[in-house]
Scaffold this motif. Structure first.
Motif, PDB file in Angstrom:
ATOM      1  N   MET A   1       0.851  -1.199   0.000  1.00  0.00           N
ATOM      2  CA  MET A   1       0.000   0.000   0.000  1.00  0.00           C
ATOM      3  C   MET A   1       0.877   1.236   0.000  1.00  0.00           C
ATOM      4  N   THR A   2       0.479   2.257  -0.713  1.00  0.00           N
ATOM      5  CA  THR A   2       1.260   3.503  -0.730  1.00  0.00           C
ATOM      6  C   THR A   2       1.209   4.140   0.652  1.00  0.00           C
ATOM      7  N   GLU A   3       2.332   4.620   1.102  1.00  0.00           N
ATOM      8  CA  GLU A   3       2.380   5.158   2.469  1.00  0.00           C
ATOM      9  C   GLU A   3       2.552   6.674   2.435  1.00  0.00           C
ATOM     10  N   HIS A   4       1.486   7.387   1.999  1.00  0.00           N
ATOM     11  CA  HIS A   4       1.533   8.853   2.071  1.00  0.00           C
ATOM     12  C   HIS A   4       0.639   9.308   3.221  1.00  0.00           C
ATOM     13  N   LYS A   5       0.548  10.606   3.329  1.00  0.00           N
ATOM     14  CA  LYS A   5      -0.235  11.158   4.440  1.00  0.00           C
ATOM     15  C   LYS A   5      -1.697  10.730   4.329  1.00  0.00           C
ATOM     16  N   PRO A   6      -2.297  10.276   5.424  1.00  0.00           N
ATOM     17  CA  PRO A   6      -3.726  10.007   5.367  1.00  0.00           C
ATOM     18  C   PRO A   6      -4.513  11.304   5.223  1.00  0.00           C
ATOM     19  N   MET A   7      -5.664  11.211   4.557  1.00  0.00           N
ATOM     20  CA  MET A   7      -6.487  12.404   4.384  1.00  0.00           C
ATOM     21  C   MET A   7      -7.069  12.844   5.717  1.00  0.00           C
ATOM     22  N   ILE A   8      -7.527  11.857   6.464  1.00  0.00           N
ATOM     23  CA  ILE A   8      -8.021  12.210   7.796  1.00  0.00           C
ATOM     24  C   ILE A   8      -7.530  11.180   8.797  1.00  0.00           C
ATOM     25  N   GLU A   9      -7.152  11.677   9.944  1.00  0.00           N
ATOM     26  CA  GLU A   9      -6.566  10.788  10.953  1.00  0.00           C
ATOM     27  C   GLU A   9      -7.074  11.197  12.332  1.00  0.00           C
ATOM     28  N   MET A  10      -7.441  10.201  13.122  1.00  0.00           N
ATOM     29  CA  MET A  10      -7.800  10.470  14.519  1.00  0.00           C
ATOM     30  C   MET A  10      -6.740   9.823  15.380  1.00  0.00           C
ATOM     31  N   CYS A  11      -6.168  10.604  16.295  1.00  0.00           N
ATOM     32  CA  CYS A  11      -5.125  10.070  17.165  1.00  0.00           C
ATOM     33  C   CYS A  11      -5.636  10.018  18.592  1.00  0.00           C
ATOM     34  N   ASN A  12      -5.843   8.832  19.076  1.00  0.00           N
ATOM     35  CA  ASN A  12      -6.211   8.603  20.483  1.00  0.00           C
ATOM     36  C   ASN A  12      -7.338   9.520  20.946  1.00  0.00           C
ATOM     37  N   VAL A  13      -8.394   9.578  20.152  1.00  0.00           N
ATOM     38  CA  VAL A  13      -9.491  10.484  20.482  1.00  0.00           C
ATOM     39  C   VAL A  13     -10.421   9.849  21.510  1.00  0.00           C
ATOM     40  N   SER A  14     -10.716  10.625  22.540  1.00  0.00           N
ATOM     41  CA  SER A  14     -11.715  10.194  23.518  1.00  0.00           C
ATOM     42  C   SER A  14     -12.787  11.256  23.605  1.00  0.00           C
ATOM     43  N   LYS A  15     -13.979  10.806  23.959  1.00  0.00           N
ATOM     44  CA  LYS A  15     -15.060  11.759  24.172  1.00  0.00           C
ATOM     45  C   LYS A  15     -15.846  11.339  25.390  1.00  0.00           C
ATOM     46  N   VAL A 214     -17.287  -2.789  -0.923  1.00  0.00           N
ATOM     47  CA  VAL A 214     -16.704  -1.485  -1.252  1.00  0.00           C
ATOM     48  C   VAL A 214     -15.563  -1.075  -0.341  1.00  0.00           C
ATOM     49  N   ALA A 215     -15.378  -1.774   0.769  1.00  0.00           N
ATOM     50  CA  ALA A 215     -14.418  -1.294   1.764  1.00  0.00           C
ATOM     51  C   ALA A 215     -12.986  -1.651   1.404  1.00  0.00           C
ATOM     52  N   ASN A 216     -12.050  -0.788   1.805  1.00  0.00           N
ATOM     53  CA  ASN A 216     -10.625  -1.120   1.744  1.00  0.00           C
ATOM     54  C   ASN A 216     -10.123  -1.528   3.115  1.00  0.00           C
ATOM     55  N   PHE A 230      -8.479  -3.094  10.300  1.00  0.00           N
ATOM     56  CA  PHE A 230      -7.949  -4.193   9.501  1.00  0.00           C
ATOM     57  C   PHE A 230      -8.036  -3.838   8.036  1.00  0.00           C
ATOM     58  N   ARG A 231      -6.982  -4.178   7.287  1.00  0.00           N
ATOM     59  CA  ARG A 231      -7.070  -4.079   5.831  1.00  0.00           C
ATOM     60  C   ARG A 231      -7.965  -5.212   5.344  1.00  0.00           C
ATOM     61  N   LYS A 232      -8.568  -4.988   4.224  1.00  0.00           N
ATOM     62  CA  LYS A 232      -9.473  -6.003   3.713  1.00  0.00           C
ATOM     63  C   LYS A 232      -8.746  -7.323   3.460  1.00  0.00           C
ATOM     64  N   GLU A 233      -7.446  -7.200   3.033  1.00  0.00           N
ATOM     65  CA  GLU A 233      -6.682  -8.407   2.710  1.00  0.00           C
ATOM     66  C   GLU A 233      -6.490  -9.296   3.944  1.00  0.00           C
ATOM     67  N   GLU A 234      -6.524  -8.640   5.116  1.00  0.00           N
ATOM     68  CA  GLU A 234      -6.156  -9.370   6.323  1.00  0.00           C
ATOM     69  C   GLU A 234      -7.331 -10.106   6.966  1.00  0.00           C
ATOM     70  N   ILE A 235      -8.511  -9.906   6.439  1.00  0.00           N
ATOM     71  CA  ILE A 235      -9.655 -10.355   7.218  1.00  0.00           C
ATOM     72  C   ILE A 235     -10.765 -10.841   6.272  1.00  0.00           C
ATOM     73  N   THR A 236     -11.451 -11.896   6.658  1.00  0.00           N
ATOM     74  CA  THR A 236     -12.539 -12.391   5.816  1.00  0.00           C
ATOM     75  C   THR A 236     -13.863 -11.829   6.296  1.00  0.00           C
ATOM     76  N   ARG A 237     -14.860 -12.005   5.456  1.00  0.00           N
ATOM     77  CA  ARG A 237     -16.198 -11.512   5.779  1.00  0.00           C
ATOM     78  C   ARG A 237     -16.691 -12.121   7.097  1.00  0.00           C
ATOM     79  N   GLU A 238     -16.411 -13.425   7.245  1.00  0.00           N
ATOM     80  CA  GLU A 238     -16.909 -14.106   8.440  1.00  0.00           C
ATOM     81  C   GLU A 238     -16.216 -13.585   9.694  1.00  0.00           C
ATOM     82  N   GLU A 239     -14.918 -13.323   9.543  1.00  0.00           N
ATOM     83  CA  GLU A 239     -14.193 -12.806  10.708  1.00  0.00           C
ATOM     84  C   GLU A 239     -14.737 -11.449  11.133  1.00  0.00           C
TER      85      GLU A 239
END
Lengths: 271, 376
Positions: A1-15, A214-216, A230-239
């Protein structure tokens, strides 16, 4: 996967709401051209999360980065201006108003100036029709009331509007949950298209079968915390399904269903 | 991946009319407009009185001016009430505002010798403030505007009576007419427009003359000009401006509108201010016309305005309606009121007729809205 800046990122957000911890320590990132599916059961914190992203709530701890820059929104309008468009479940469409009036609501194109400043209806109608055609919905008359459209088409108007007005991040709150199979597929196809256009899409849903095609990537929420991304490659629908419902509960459901089946068979044998 | 067909591919003729879009006949398109019911009603009422009241003087030039004037007065406040109702709110304080504004104009002029224009400006500023307060309270408290403005119905009426009794010892203030001539602002609210034209038409024998040789109608009362002007302005706003779109959106679904970046609160406050200001226009015209103010003026006008607006095709729930419809509603109102007078029917029956008409209008509008939401 290309490793550029994410468009949106949440870092340790709590509410926190008073003593209630609605979100704890959530981190997620979505790149442009990606669909992140946010899955979770009722009460998992999905709504709080998107309301935080869209500027309705401010995070208690943690920070959000938009295109690498930290952001903090005073209100949904600021988030919208920054390019985060949210299509809420209750649509933000007004049934008695025309498609064009809805499409340009709050951002009407005008011609002329001073007291002669007026909505450029010709242009507005043309754009509304054209943007709807782009997503494969052929509007006959952009002057017709939105109430005459089907649920899926209405969702598409809302999404098309967000895309047209330059959204970089598109947040969709259960866009398919109230739709039939055919209409849901219209919306899903459009989500795929928005992704291809380079938007970062966050797609909230209950329905793994809608999410999976549709998910990545998937982020699973449970009781305010994250079970991980999880990336889609790493996980099955059932999981995914398993983690979402909490595997144990599903297994016991399976056992129960098997029990029903057995008793059904016994009855049919008796009869 | 299936590629989405470009609009050009969909439409080989390129930017032409969609071939599946039937050109609907004019009357069918008219049917889907909110003011259609009011238009049909106007024609019906007009036809009725043309038959029943023929030869009574109702449709002589002066008779026409009389019922147009009645319609105009109501139409001025109905226009503002229509915008507000489309924006999803009511204003029940319009009638009381008329009474208060009249008092605010008359007392400073008669009692304290203010120039007319200053008193008029005072009344308009106070009205603006009242409208703002209505809007602010509705926004702030989230209470239905029905309750908030009902409170103001009593507050403003009480203020009108209290202030005038306190300052003048009376509830009726006369003698305003002596102060009108020559006042630049008062002239906007009194007299007639186009007197020269009417003289000229009379000299050519196009309109009748009275025994003294003057034209039967000397000009168009200024109230009719105000009515037409405000109706045109409101129609322009609703159909052609972004602000008009925000009014529809705020009334249709305030939450959805807010999510789309419409300043719903500001829209509502401005609409409440507009109704209060229109009530003051009404009061100015009335004070100039009669030369007096009375604390009880404007009673029930808020409800008459709502009737006109609803007959005009607006939905009580907001988001749908038209200013032209409200004008037609006011016209029906004027024709019926004067028509009953001319035909010699006991005027006691006027209100029965009004009530029945309101009911019919609402039923018809509900039916039309369902039609509008069906696929055309």
């Amino acid at each position: 996967m290309t490793e550029h800046k994410p468009m949106i990122e949440m870092c340790n957000v709590s509410k926190h709401f008073g003593s209630v911890i609605a979100l704890s320590d959530i981190s997620l990132k979505v790149h442009s051209g990606e669909v992140m599916c946010l899955l979770g059961d009722n009460g998992a914190g999905k709504s709080t999360l998107i309301k935080t992203l869209s500027g309705v709530h401010k995070p208690t701890h943690g920070e959000m980065l938009l295109d690498g820059k930290p952001v903090r929104f005073k209100s949904p309008a600021y988030a919208l201006d920054a390019g985060i468009a949210t299509v809420f479940q209750d649509l933000a469409m007004i049934p008695l108003m025309s498609i064009t009036r809805n499409f340009f609501m709050g951002r009407e194109p005008t011609v002329g100036w001073g007291p002669m400043k007026r909505i450029d209806w010709k242009y507005a109608d043309r754009i509304a029709k054209q943007e709807m055609a782009k997503i494969g919905i052929d509007v006959r008359d952009p002057g017709q009331a939105v109430g005459t459209l089907s649920g899926g088409e209405r969702q598409c108007v809302a999404i098309a509007r967000a895309v047209y007005f330059g959204a970089k991040v598109l947040i969709l709150d259960e866009p398919t949950s109230a739709l039939g199979v055919k209409q849901a597929s219209v919306v899903l196809r459009y989500i795929a298209k928005a992704r291809a256009d380079g938007l970062a899409v966050i797609f909230i849903t209950h329905n793994v079968h809608h999410a999976y095609p549709v998910a990545n990537a998937f982020t699973l929420l449970k009781r305010g915390g994250s079970l991980g991304s999880f990336r889609k490659e790493e996980i099955t629908r059932e999981e995914v399904l398993n983690m979402m419902a909490g595997g144990a509960e599903l297994e016991s459901l399976d056992a129960e269903l098997a029990e029903f089946q057995r008793s059904d068979q016994q009855q049919s044998q008796v009869a | 991946m299936n590629s989405t067909p470009s609009p050009e591919a969909n439409n080989p003729a390129g930017g032409q009319q969609d071939e599946r879009l039937r050109k609907l006949p004019f009357w069918k398109r008219a049917l889907s407009r909110p003011e259609f019911g009011a238009l049909a009603g106007t024609i019906l009422v007009l036809a009725f009185f043309l038959v029943v009241a023929s030869g009574t003087g109702m449709f002589t030039p002066s008779g026409i001016v009389v019922f147009l004037e009645v319609a105009a007065q109501l139409g001025i406040i109905a226009t503002a009430a229509a915008l507000l109702m489309i924006g999803g709110e009511f204003d029940l304080s319009i009638g009381s505002m008329i009474g208060l504004a009249g008092v605010l104009i008359a007392i400073p002029v008669v009692q304290y010798g203010w120039p007319m224009w200053m008193a008029i400006l005072l009344a308009f500023s106070c009205a603006g403030l009242v409208g703002w307060a209505n809007g602010y309270l509705v926004n702030r408290t989230g209470l239905p505007s029905f309750i908030v403005t009902l409170a103001f119905l009593f507050i403003l009426r009480g203020l009108a009576i209290g202030i005038s009794r306190l300052l003048t010892g009376r509830t009726q203030i006369g003698g305003v007419q002596d102060h009108i001539p020559g006042d630049w602002l008062a002239s906007l609210f009194s007299g007639e427009v186009g007197t020269g034209l009417f003289n000229w038409m009379a000299s050519h024998g196009w309109i009748g003359t009275n025994f003294a040789g003057n034209p039967a109608v000397t000009g168009i009362p200024v109230s009719i000009v105000w009515w037409l002007g405000l109706t045109a302005l409101a129609t322009w706003i609703l159909l052609f401006t972004p602000y008009g779109n925000w009014i529809f959106a705020s009334g249709g679904d305030a939450n959805a509108a807010r999510n789309s970046g419409v300043p719903v609160r500001r829209v509502k406050v401005s609409l409440f201010m507009f109704t209060a200001l229109s009530a003051t226009v009404f009061a100015c015209l009335q004070v100039m016309d009669t030369g007096s103010a009375d604390t009880l003026r404007g009673m029930l006008k808020e409800l008459e305005a709502i009737i006109a607006v609803v007959i005009g095709g607006a939905l009580l729930t907001g988001g749908y309606g038209s200013a032209i419809g409200a004008a037609l509603g006011a016209l029906i109102f004027g024709m019926v009121q004067m028509g009953i007078f001319y035909t010699g029917v006991n005027t006691d029956w006027f209100k029965v007729f009004l009530g029945v008409m309101l009911l019919v209008a609402v039923l018809f509008n509900n039916f039309m809205r369902k039609k509008a939401l069906e696929a055309k």
